[in-house]
Design an enzyme around this catalytic site. Structure first.
Site, PDB file in Angstrom:
ATOM      1  N   GLY A 183      -4.666   1.624   5.247  1.00 43.61           N
ATOM      2  CA  GLY A 183      -5.013   0.004   4.704  1.00 43.61           C
ATOM      3  C   GLY A 183      -3.652  -0.867   5.017  1.00 43.61           C
ATOM      4  O   GLY A 183      -2.687  -0.726   4.907  1.00 43.61           O
ATOM      5  N   GLN A 196       1.134  -8.188   3.294  1.00 43.33           N
ATOM      6  CA  GLN A 196       1.716  -7.758   4.275  1.00 43.33           C
ATOM      7  C   GLN A 196       1.761  -8.285   5.456  1.00 43.33           C
ATOM      8  O   GLN A 196       3.110  -7.822   7.085  1.00 43.33           O
ATOM      9  CB  GLN A 196       1.668  -6.318   4.401  1.00 43.33           C
ATOM     10  N   CYS A 253       3.966   3.002   3.745  1.00 42.22           N
ATOM     11  CA  CYS A 253       3.288   1.571   3.938  1.00 42.22           C
ATOM     12  C   CYS A 253       3.893   1.731   5.154  1.00 42.22           C
ATOM     13  O   CYS A 253       4.696   1.113   5.647  1.00 42.22           O
ATOM     14  CB  CYS A 253       4.392   1.398   2.853  1.00 42.22           C
ATOM     15  N   LEU A 254       2.839   0.643   5.866  1.00 44.13           N
ATOM     16  CA  LEU A 254       3.427  -0.116   6.964  1.00 44.13           C
ATOM     17  C   LEU A 254       4.436  -0.987   7.196  1.00 44.13           C
ATOM     18  O   LEU A 254       5.311  -1.871   7.678  1.00 44.13           O
ATOM     19  CB  LEU A 254       2.050  -0.649   7.354  1.00 44.13           C
ATOM     20  N   HIS A 305      -2.519   1.804  -3.421  1.00 41.97           N
ATOM     21  CA  HIS A 305      -1.199   1.404  -3.329  1.00 41.97           C
ATOM     22  C   HIS A 305      -1.516  -0.305  -2.663  1.00 41.97           C
ATOM     23  O   HIS A 305      -0.725  -1.104  -2.996  1.00 41.97           O
ATOM     24  CB  HIS A 305      -1.057   2.535  -1.914  1.00 41.97           C
ATOM     25  N   GLU A 306      -2.612  -0.126  -1.906  1.00 37.31           N
ATOM     26  CA  GLU A 306      -3.050  -1.605  -1.265  1.00 37.31           C
ATOM     27  C   GLU A 306      -3.010  -3.084  -2.744  1.00 37.31           C
ATOM     28  O   GLU A 306      -3.094  -4.293  -2.394  1.00 37.31           O
ATOM     29  CB  GLU A 306      -3.896  -1.894  -0.955  1.00 37.31           C
ATOM     30  N   HIS A 319      -0.030  -4.196  -3.935  1.00 36.44           N
ATOM     31  CA  HIS A 319       0.675  -5.271  -3.072  1.00 36.44           C
ATOM     32  C   HIS A 319       0.200  -6.521  -3.475  1.00 36.44           C
ATOM     33  O   HIS A 319       1.007  -8.108  -3.648  1.00 36.44           O
ATOM     34  CB  HIS A 319       0.111  -5.354  -1.375  1.00 36.44           C
TER      35      HIS A 319
HETATM   36 ZN    ZN Z   1       2.079  -1.021   1.480  1.00 37.13          ZN
END
Ligand code: ZN
Length: 156
Positions: free
Chosen positions: A46, A51, A88-89, A130-131, A134
């Site tokens: 995701g 991000q 997480c990226l 999670h997303e 953000h």
């Molecule tokens: Zn993330």
């Protein structure tokens, strides 16, 4: 389409509340296309717009069942509980244990502004939660009760 640079948690954009999308135009479509390509390239599950430095409520998710685009998403229902490793990226090289609902239902708009609902269990539910966080400037690391050791990550 173009790859976008994924920011890390040291950048301000990751800690800000994002604004709703109000115009469903070519600019939004380009952002969604770029985010999908960036997510695929990064091999992630995701990606949220902050991000890539865009403070708008836009998310793309791909948990193995194809790409889902979520514009102005809201979590409308959750149930159950799961406990597992999460990464997480924007927090490269780290994994942590986080408890999440095992089921989540999200109400969102598509790229043309049409509302729809999508639901998921296990990884998909974890990913939605999670997303969406953000978009309010929160990172999963706030919820981690144990960061994995290098040995534990090796075993993933
Ligand atoms: Zn993330």
């Amino acid at each position: 389409m173009a790859l976008r640079k994924i920011l890390t948690d040291k950048e301000d954009a990751l800690h800000k509340k994002c604004r709703p999308v109000t115009e469903f135009n070519g600019r939004l479509h380009k952002l969604l296309d770029d985010m999908a390509e960036t997510l695929e390239e990064a091999n992630g599950a995701g990606l949220a717009a902050p991000q890539v430095g865009i403070l708008r409520r836009v998310v793309v998710v791909d948990c193995g069942d194809g790409l889902i685009e979520l514009v102005n998403p809201e979590l409308v229902e959750t149930s159950g509980e799961q406990d597992g490793p999460e990464g997480c990226l924007s927090v490269p090289g780290k994994w942590g244990m986080v408890k999440r609902p095992n089921y989540a239902k999200v109400c969102a708009q598509d790229r043309d502004g049409n509302w729809f609902e999508v639901e998921g269990e296990e990884l998909a539910a974890r990913c939605f939660c999670h997303e969406l966080e953000h978009l309010d400037g929160h990172l999963y690391t706030e919820k981690v009760y144990h960061f994995l050791t290098p040995e534990e990550m090796e075993a993933l």
